[in-house]
Enzyme design. Sequence first.
Site, PDB file in Angstrom:
ATOM      1  N   HIS A  59       0.799  -1.225   0.000  1.00 33.75           N
ATOM      2  CA  HIS A  59       0.000   0.000   0.000  1.00 33.75           C
ATOM      3  C   HIS A  59       0.830   1.273   0.000  1.00 33.75           C
ATOM      4  O   HIS A  59       0.709   2.087  -0.906  1.00 33.75           O
ATOM      5  CB  HIS A  59      -0.946   0.006   1.206  1.00 33.75           C
ATOM      6  CG  HIS A  59      -1.616   1.317   1.437  1.00 33.75           C
ATOM      7  ND1 HIS A  59      -2.690   1.741   0.694  1.00 33.75           N
ATOM      8  CD2 HIS A  59      -1.336   2.325   2.299  1.00 33.75           C
ATOM      9  CE1 HIS A  59      -3.055   2.944   1.097  1.00 33.75           C
ATOM     10  NE2 HIS A  59      -2.243   3.320   2.058  1.00 33.75           N
ATOM     11  N   GLU A  87     -23.179  18.518   7.054  1.00 38.45           N
ATOM     12  CA  GLU A  87     -22.262  19.647   6.887  1.00 38.45           C
ATOM     13  C   GLU A  87     -21.031  19.251   6.073  1.00 38.45           C
ATOM     14  O   GLU A  87     -20.533  20.024   5.257  1.00 38.45           O
ATOM     15  CB  GLU A  87     -21.817  20.187   8.253  1.00 38.45           C
ATOM     16  CG  GLU A  87     -22.937  20.721   9.133  1.00 38.45           C
ATOM     17  CD  GLU A  87     -23.643  19.619   9.903  1.00 38.45           C
ATOM     18  OE1 GLU A  87     -23.210  18.440   9.834  1.00 38.45           O
ATOM     19  OE2 GLU A  87     -24.644  19.926  10.575  1.00 38.45           O
TER      20      GLU A  87
END
Lengths: 661, 661
Positions: free
Chosen positions: B262, B411
């Site tokens: 990764h 939000e």
Amino acid sequence: MKVDLDQLCVNTIRTLAIDAVQKANSGHPGMPMGMADAAYVLWTRYLKHNPADPAWANRDRFVLSAGHGSMLLYSLLYLTGYELPLEELKRFRQWGSMTPGHPEYGEAPGVETTTGPLGQGFANGVGLALAERLLAAEFNRPGLEIVDHYTYAIVSDGDLMEGISHEAASLAGHLGLGKLIYLYDDNGITIEGSTDLAYSEDVAERFAAYGWHVQAVDGHDRDAIDVALAQAQVARDRPSLIMCRTHIGYGSPNKQDTAAAHGEPLGEEEVRRTKEALGWPPDAEFLVPDEALAHFRAALDRGNEAQSAWEALFGHYAAECPDLAAEWQRRLAGELPAGWQSFLPAFEPGSAAVATRAAGGKVLEALAPVVPELVGGSADLHPSTKTFLKSYKDIQAGAYGGRNLHFGVREHAMGGLMNGLALHGGLRPYGGTFLVFSDYMRPSIRLAALMGLPVVYVFTHDSIFVGEDGPTHQPVEQAASLRAIPNLAAIRPADARETAGAWAVALARSEGPTALLLSRQRLPVLAETDPEAVGRGGYVLAGDDDPQVILMATGSEVAVALEARDVLAGQGIAARVVSMPSWELFEAQPRKYREQVLPPAVTARLAVEAGVALGWDRYVGAAGATLTHDRFGASAPYKVLAEEFGFTAGAVAERARTLLE
Amino acid sequence: MKVDLDQLCVNTIRTLAIDAVQKANSGHPGMPMGMADAAYVLWTRYLKHNPADPAWANRDRFVLSAGHGSMLLYSLLYLTGYELPLEELKRFRQWGSMTPGHPEYGEAPGVETTTGPLGQGFANGVGLALAERLLAAEFNRPGLEIVDHYTYAIVSDGDLMEGISHEAASLAGHLGLGKLIYLYDDNGITIEGSTDLAYSEDVAERFAAYGWHVQAVDGHDRDAIDVALAQAQVARDRPSLIMCRTHIGYGSPNKQDTAAAHGEPLGEEEVRRTKEALGWPPDAEFLVPDEALAHFRAALDRGNEAQSAWEALFGHYAAECPDLAAEWQRRLAGELPAGWQSFLPAFEPGSAAVATRAAGGKVLEALAPVVPELVGGSADLHPSTKTFLKSYKDIQAGAYGGRNLHFGVREHAMGGLMNGLALHGGLRPYGGTFLVFSDYMRPSIRLAALMGLPVVYVFTHDSIFVGEDGPTHQPVEQAASLRAIPNLAAIRPADARETAGAWAVALARSEGPTALLLSRQRLPVLAETDPEAVGRGGYVLAGDDDPQVILMATGSEVAVALEARDVLAGQGIAARVVSMPSWELFEAQPRKYREQVLPPAVTARLAVEAGVALGWDRYVGAAGATLTHDRFGASAPYKVLAEEFGFTAGAVAERARTLLE
């Protein structure tokens, strides 16, 4: 209209909420009116609690995640016999009352967590339920299950729209928290109007996807709610969501099922009409019928019985497992084990340079066996944050005996769960991520600070010296913005030694959260640093009593400042170096001490920090200067960044020298 | 091993990523290796783009939400012929290169948005796709569809775990964004190990619950990916998720399907072995076979053709609808309509007191007809934030001709969508919520600032004077923490007049975001305030040239400071009152101007602000003081709070007087 006792009780909840909001001329009547039936069934038929002892360790936990409906909770607390007088309900939302606008932990007995910011209570509940499983795995013995309770919550549309609810729900499903039961107030109304305006997902399918047990009921059908709660308890392998289809503002002839019922008083005329519609004396205010009160107050006897039975069980437990019982009592009292400090690793000055994140990992590994209440993990970054306890197992569904949590890439849920773990009692949670991603969990950090919860944030990769990952991963404003939060101690240690000191402060701190800001890059282990001094927030590292200039720094810049002092000494300039790991802790010192560290007479002062200057003016004063980083970073090896951005001994010395000209 | 042209091209992508990460000794090879097949099919068979003109308005948008796989994007940009030389790939993650660790908007052509903080790109893509629908509704005419493109993204496990992905996905489903197509890199691996450690939800079911079209394919089966993309394009009523089951680090004999692939280089030996396994010359570095390059570079001809066809269409369009065409060109150029400032409402001094949130609403209503690129809404708070344009319709699925967005209680998605709307071009988004909940969207605000996007945040309920809702809803540290973000202009206007000035600054600002901090409570409309002066950040409101003391304040405290000046005048003390609506704008003024406003000789200075003191020391100096609120608030009517917390003219005057002693 004839009403039975159940109905009378439910309408008592409703009218108390209506009256309190009307009297305050402020608040949210619609939700308590809509969820009164469901809450009534839960509180009178399922919730195991003792209003006479809100601190009873094995009580069920109840979270009102939809905190704007606070009057629902206050009504239930008063009615079931908590030390919350009716008089306080009449002082709803007034200065100094026990009944603030949203439920606040510590203000009224029985309020398990502060809610209002949507989604937070949802995540807190997951933390509470997880704490129960962790403590059960650690303390329960066959036939002696001293930890055995449910966690309930009432959640709203708003809670479920917030991203934190997704993160926490996915984790709760993953962890198989079967004793977590949420009642969802599915009322179809939000502040802007119908939920259809913005919210058309299939909530049942979504929660099924997370691995939850999902039921849907008429939220005004008390029998159906009763059955659903029983079914939810039976589903022990999965958390449960009970979708209660309700009418917001139930009973209000003109405002039921409208956004107008949500966030403002009904108005005097509508209050009268609603009471009439509910079969209530229209002119009565704060009326609590005797039969209703008596029925609610049966909670006291039931609670007393339940707690007595548990205490008897605990007596057996203490006889069978005295050490465990003593440990349980210590843990619940929030006391650290005697002598824990002696296990803090000592880092030898001059030993191999070590990143403070790595030093932090060593501290954690050293403390973990001695402080078994430490439990935590990271938001999928433990190889980087060094927060994995190698000697302990993972925590997974059905395997709660480990110490390592895998929060996944879910910083916000991590913050919310940590709050729940801390609120439960018996555990000291920590959680790690990169400092820049503290922004993702900031609302939960704020609530930890507001509630005074002693959680520990391990924020690594603490500056532009993250290097190659570039500006998206390089914090520049985060230290300042954490310093802005009241009651949060942010500590940025200079080296491994200060890191040990910072962890010591964090663990000893009982009154609020601590954020540890740790470096990615290796830092020298300095002879000048003092682990014990970290608790004072700032201290003199090096320099005579009568310096011409003061260099102050935090974290990785401290070593640079020390080098700069040598450069200045070579130029005949006497500099003092001050390490300032924590402004919050420094501000808490007596003025005399602060002036010893930063003598007012020495006005040539330079602050060095690889972050924005905001706030440093307090310490450098008008005649001083800051060598800070007031823009976003850049992608490059960190040593290149130090050169390019001027965080070198030479640049620091030069800037200090110009201050004296 | 014989490889066909497709395979050769895919392996070119892989080996460029491998080599660049290895050379930088830093980066993420696994994702580019795993997603090379899917990205190849998308970029060579579907993506409509012209590498010779990255700014072509009707191009498909491509977002690499999993920004850590930046080498995948850089490889594709170079290979298809963008102005990104191979040399820059060799300078991956180095100082001054066009190839920073994560894709950064503005650093390389073809990078549509800055990604890396997980989930943000996911939400940006929803904003981009929404922008396309909004502009199509506004500008397209039958047979003249000048706005017609897809938005694609590659998203990762991490993106989907983040709460913002839930919020944005739910909204995308709600809004029926059928031209949004996401490829999900379902590789089963995260940083801590297998995704099973923390992530066991049924992603397909979850996205189906949001109303998405979901397909699952073998992510290395290029034909299957091709078919899935075609199917996704056909599903025009719903956004599409194509789950690509992939092998992270595809081709690496020892690291494929492991977390080791990764986030770090494969290592020299493994690089060789991987190249051998891929049928690649093991010692070649940055090898780009001619056939592969030629095949990729066909994108230039295709892009040129596509853009030419569109330009011909636009020619017809301009002939048929010259006004619309001119408007389109103005909008895409990011120029405001001439004379827009004259439509700013004038608020008469002494007229009825008005909350600055209400004044802001009036400004917005007045500007909306003149500035049609203004589009926005709130996170389910428009009755409070005053951000609803009453003369315009809602934006809903299939009805994109409105101006009002309902973001729901989301939000964070609001912040991410606003960034996408702004990135698209042609729109100026605004979004409202309570200031305290700016914390929920902070990571998106940071990215707006980093990218320099001119979005406008309408943050109302800007202090403890929220009142009864209590500390959970009362910002105290938010103004300071917004001021900490580089390139964000936070403006807290004193009254309606300064609010008009603040909106004028926000709209004129093209280089970064603006946050408007507006009051819940009514404030007097002052004779002393000057809308035009807001752009200077701070200015003298009242007081003679030779004051004994300077009172400085922002927002609602300005009127209090003015009153205090009268009190002091009655005591024979000459005070100057300075309004400081925006520190960022004030700091951008010449020193001379700043010293006119705050003369260095006047050291008796008092800052008054109902928030934490952090940062005020810069302006008050060592001899000055702050009358601020450095703890959390309390639940009570706001006038009571003003008395209890000392924000009254009397208290301010008294504090100022003691400064002179």
